[in-house]
Scaffold this motif. Structure first.
Motif, mmCIF file in Angstrom:
data_model
loop_
_atom_site.group_PDB
_atom_site.id
_atom_site.type_symbol
_atom_site.label_atom_id
_atom_site.label_comp_id
_atom_site.label_asym_id
_atom_site.label_seq_id
_atom_site.Cartn_x
_atom_site.Cartn_y
_atom_site.Cartn_z
ATOM 1 N N GLY A 1 -7.490 3.586 -2.227
ATOM 2 C CA GLY A 1 -6.183 4.259 -2.173
ATOM 3 C C GLY A 1 -5.300 3.784 -3.315
ATOM 4 O O GLY A 1 -5.768 3.607 -4.445
ATOM 5 N N ARG A 2 -4.026 3.563 -2.995
ATOM 6 C CA ARG A 2 -3.069 3.223 -4.048
ATOM 7 C C ARG A 2 -2.243 2.003 -3.627
ATOM 8 O O ARG A 2 -1.831 1.893 -2.468
ATOM 9 C CB ARG A 2 -2.150 4.415 -4.303
ATOM 10 C CG ARG A 2 -1.229 4.262 -5.501
ATOM 11 C CD ARG A 2 -0.411 5.538 -5.706
ATOM 12 N NE ARG A 2 0.587 5.356 -6.744
ATOM 13 C CZ ARG A 2 0.485 5.850 -7.983
ATOM 14 N NH1 ARG A 2 -0.557 6.562 -8.332
ATOM 15 N NH2 ARG A 2 1.445 5.633 -8.875
ATOM 16 N N GLU B 1 7.311 0.965 -2.942
ATOM 17 C CA GLU B 1 6.401 2.044 -2.514
ATOM 18 C C GLU B 1 6.741 3.392 -3.150
ATOM 19 O O GLU B 1 5.856 4.115 -3.590
ATOM 20 C CB GLU B 1 6.383 2.162 -0.968
ATOM 21 C CG GLU B 1 5.329 3.151 -0.523
ATOM 22 C CD GLU B 1 5.154 3.245 0.991
ATOM 23 O OE1 GLU B 1 5.822 2.481 1.733
ATOM 24 O OE2 GLU B 1 4.351 4.087 1.428
ATOM 25 N N LYS B 2 8.038 3.718 -3.210
ATOM 26 C CA LYS B 2 8.434 5.044 -3.725
ATOM 27 C C LYS B 2 8.842 5.006 -5.204
ATOM 28 O O LYS B 2 9.347 5.993 -5.733
ATOM 29 C CB LYS B 2 9.618 5.591 -2.911
ATOM 30 C CG LYS B 2 9.366 5.656 -1.417
ATOM 31 C CD LYS B 2 8.390 6.750 -1.057
ATOM 32 C CE LYS B 2 8.142 6.781 0.454
ATOM 33 N NZ LYS B 2 6.789 7.282 0.758
ATOM 34 N N LYS C 1 7.325 -3.753 -0.378
ATOM 35 C CA LYS C 1 7.533 -2.381 0.134
ATOM 36 C C LYS C 1 8.680 -1.663 -0.571
ATOM 37 O O LYS C 1 8.753 -0.427 -0.526
ATOM 38 C CB LYS C 1 7.773 -2.418 1.649
ATOM 39 C CG LYS C 1 6.465 -2.599 2.424
ATOM 40 C CD LYS C 1 6.686 -2.590 3.914
ATOM 41 C CE LYS C 1 5.362 -2.754 4.642
ATOM 42 N NZ LYS C 1 5.489 -3.595 5.827
ATOM 43 N N LYS D 1 0.871 -1.173 0.000
ATOM 44 C CA LYS D 1 0.000 0.000 0.000
ATOM 45 C C LYS D 1 0.914 1.231 0.000
ATOM 46 O O LYS D 1 1.987 1.218 0.606
ATOM 47 C CB LYS D 1 -0.884 0.014 1.250
ATOM 48 C CG LYS D 1 -1.881 -1.127 1.344
ATOM 49 C CD LYS D 1 -2.877 -1.158 0.204
ATOM 50 C CE LYS D 1 -3.816 0.034 0.167
ATOM 51 N NZ LYS D 1 -4.620 0.041 -1.115
ATOM 52 N N VAL D 2 0.484 2.293 -0.675
ATOM 53 C CA VAL D 2 1.304 3.498 -0.784
ATOM 54 C C VAL D 2 0.690 4.605 0.086
ATOM 55 O O VAL D 2 -0.513 4.856 -0.004
ATOM 56 C CB VAL D 2 1.376 3.957 -2.265
ATOM 57 C CG1 VAL D 2 2.184 5.240 -2.399
ATOM 58 C CG2 VAL D 2 1.998 2.846 -3.117
ATOM 59 N N ASP D 3 1.527 5.236 0.918
ATOM 60 C CA ASP D 3 1.073 6.318 1.820
ATOM 61 C C ASP D 3 -0.223 5.947 2.536
ATOM 62 O O ASP D 3 -1.211 6.666 2.481
ATOM 63 C CB ASP D 3 0.832 7.622 1.021
ATOM 64 C CG ASP D 3 2.119 8.156 0.433
ATOM 65 O OD1 ASP D 3 3.183 7.912 1.037
ATOM 66 O OD2 ASP D 3 2.058 8.778 -0.646
ATOM 67 N N SER D 4 -0.202 4.815 3.189
ATOM 68 C CA SER D 4 -1.432 4.341 3.815
ATOM 69 C C SER D 4 -1.125 3.758 5.186
ATOM 70 O O SER D 4 -0.026 3.269 5.434
ATOM 71 C CB SER D 4 -2.047 3.249 2.922
ATOM 72 O OG SER D 4 -3.103 2.595 3.584
ATOM 73 N N GLU D 5 -2.102 3.824 6.065
ATOM 74 C CA GLU D 5 -1.936 3.181 7.375
ATOM 75 C C GLU D 5 -2.193 1.691 7.260
ATOM 76 O O GLU D 5 -1.877 0.928 8.169
ATOM 77 C CB GLU D 5 -2.930 3.793 8.366
ATOM 78 C CG GLU D 5 -2.688 5.265 8.581
ATOM 79 C CD GLU D 5 -2.897 5.663 10.026
ATOM 80 O OE1 GLU D 5 -3.657 4.973 10.725
ATOM 81 O OE2 GLU D 5 -2.280 6.671 10.420
#
Lengths: 133, 428
Positions: free
Chosen positions: B92-93, B169-170, B166, B71-75
């Motif tokens: 989300g993303r 992610e970026k 992970k 998950k990107v920028d997510s809790e």
């Protein structure tokens, strides 16, 4: 409720109608009970994804209330299971398994039986040998 | 629910000190993954090997395959309720490392099955020969209970895929796709003139080595419910199913369900894809009746015009498939069933253990009893000693010259009942 099985692991843990024979003998006695005693299937006779020409063990749960009639749904399921069994065995008989593999098959059948008892909401201890009334 | 899926194409995987994605090369640190896996004290040993498409390599016995995602920028994280918080996912993303998979290898019981060949005729039958496989070879502590080993092996694969995922992610993805399903009434209102289509997703749920999990919950204890299709893309459903290699759904299949992706392709064009109904495949007949009643009730409640039903496994689930089909059709809703066949080696026998005249539209993934001879390959990842013991194998399957004669049911994913393969049949 009655458990018909040829799995010694199931026999050792629960009160069962034990069949000292093969998978096919379990299916045959289930069919006989459905026809002669008017018992009803509680579980699917082809439980598990292990193929009939693969595993040696089979455990089936029945309701032993004597109905006035033969439960046709139960008869259909057990007859279909016997047809599937015959088809697999005709194609390729079951290999002679080493003891370790047989024990694993027994364990899987036992575990599915135990999970099923849980699903039935049955107090497993009631059926456990020496575990209750 | 709207999910943006960013696909990062991975064309090479290398073992390195530094962990990163550079271009289309994934660099992983072997020791870090081993440490992560062996943090579970039920496992005694773990080794990692890479297998590439076209290699003269046979991987066996394969337990699960998992696609690295994050998950990107997510809790929230992927595989909620299993290795991450049990947050609702599917919006989300999400970034996906396409072209590679984490594969757990090792036998949990004596007859554990699942062959993946990276070249030759066997490779043609499995989608996993087309991925770069990061194989985790696992060994349990002596005397570990099979339940505990199954769970430890399952978590090892999921944790590794989460960890590797992970790294993306970026990273700027090569391709971005958006999937959206609105709350029911809004979704129906969006395409009022298109037929409302749903998907009934049957999950294996009978006991040890025959289980699936939904947000961490054991599927055999669930009553059928509805889900947004995008939840599956974030790992809401995972596999604990290790039996029947050819037609079990691995976690990779659940993440990339082709019924869902094909329905989305027609969404807003030919059909209105309004949602998914998940259901189970139990042993207790009363559960089957309740679950199929609920499935039909939900299909009616959602106002569906048509339904696709997919099955997982053999024998017992054939009855669930037929019960679902029959009861949905009785509501006046059209169905198509997706299954596979055990039609005997000549393909002439009855394919399923159950049938009904209302099941008159069926898609098959192929005949699992078909026999294939697999050539000797140079390298084995895993162990071959069990090959005689697997479904579709038989005494003498592993011949002296190293070739293996088996039914294709021994090959992971060969007749997958979501249609994630190339085989099928046409009526003539």
């Amino acid at each position: 409720m009655v458990i018909i099985t040829n799995n010694p692991m199931v026999r050792d843990k629960f009160d069962t109608l034990f069949i000292d024979g093969a998978y096919a003998d379990v299916l045959a006695s289930v069919k006989k009970a459905v026809i002669d005693k008017h018992w009803t299937l509680l579980t699917h006779p082809l439980s598990g994804s292990l193929k009939p020409n693969e595993t040696y063990y089979r455990t089936v749960f029945l309701d032993n209330t004597h109905l006035q009639y033969i439960d046709m749904q139960s008869l259909e399921y057990i007859e279909a299971a016997i047809r599937v069994y015959d088809k697999f065995m005709r194609d390729k008989p079951r290999p002679q398994w080493p003891a370790k593999v047989l024990a694993d098959f027994a364990f899987i059948d036992f575990d599915i039986a135990q999970s099923t008892l849980q699903r039935m909401g049955q107090d497993a201890t009631r059926l456990t040998k020496g575990g209750g009334s | 629910m709207k999910l943006v899926v960013g696909k990062i194409n991975i064309k090479a995987v290398v073992l390195d000190d530094e962990e990163k994605i550079e271009g289309s090369t994934l660099h992983i640190n072997k020791q870090n993954i081993i440490d992560l896996v062996l943090a579970d004290d039920r496992l005694a040993d773990c080794d990692i090997e890479i297998a590439k498409p076209g290699d003269s390599t046979r991987i066996t016995p394969v337990k699960d395959v998992i696609e690295p995602r994050c998950k990107v920028d997510s809790e929230s994280g992927i595989f909620p309720g299993v290795i991450n918080k049990v947050n609702l996912v599917g919006s989300g993303r999400t970034h996906v490392l396409k072209g590679c998979g984490v594969m757990t290898v090792g036998k949990i019981v004596g007859f554990q099955e699942g062959i993946v060949d990276m070249q030759g005729p066997g490779a043609e039958l499995t989608p996993f020969s087309k991925l770069i496989e990061i194989c985790l070879k696992l060994k349990p502590k002596d005397g570990l209970d099979p339940h505990q080993y199954e769970e430890a092996a399952r978590l090892a694969g999921l944790k590794s895929a989460d960890y590797i995922g992970k790294l993306g992610e970026k990273v700027e993805p090569d391709e971005v796709e958006t999937f959206e399903t609105l709350p029911l009434l809004e979704q129906i209102g969006k395409y009022p003139h298109l037929p409302k289509v749903g998907y009934v997703y049957m999950l294996q749920s009978q006991g040890l080595l025959h289980d699936s999990y939904v947000y961490g919950a054991d599927a055999k204890h669930l009553v059928p419910t509805t889900m947004y299709p995008t939840e599956m893309m974030d790992g809401a459903i995972i596999s604990g199913n290790c039996v029947s290699a050819c037609d079990k759904n691995t976690t990779y299949h659940h993440l990339n369900n082709p019924v869902i992706s094909d329905l989305y392709k027609q969404h807003g064009k030919e059909i209105n894809f309004v949602g998914v109904i998940i259901t189970n495949e139990t042993v207790y007949l009363q559960d089957k009746v309740r679950s199929s009643d609920f499935v039909a009730k939900l299909a009616e409640y959602m106002g569906l015009d048509g339904v696709i039903i997919s099955q997982e496994g053999f024998g017992n689930p054939d009855t669930d498939l037929i019960m679902n089909c029959k009861k949905i059709e009785e509501k006046g809703i059209k169905t198509v069933v997706v299954t596979d066949e055990y039609a005997g080696r000549d393909g002439a026998s009855q394919s399923l253990a159950d049938a009904d005249k209302r099941a008159d539209a069926a898609v098959t993934g192929g005949n699992a009893n078909e026999v294939i001879t697999l050539p000797k390959l140079d390298k084995v990842i895993g162990q071959l000693d069990y090959v005689d013991d697997i479904a579709g194998g038989f005494d003498g399957s592993l011949r002296e010259d190293g070739t293996i004669k088996v039914e294709i049911q021994a090959i992971t994913g060969a007749t997958n009942e979501l249609g994630f393969n190339k085989m099928s049949a046409q009526e003539v």
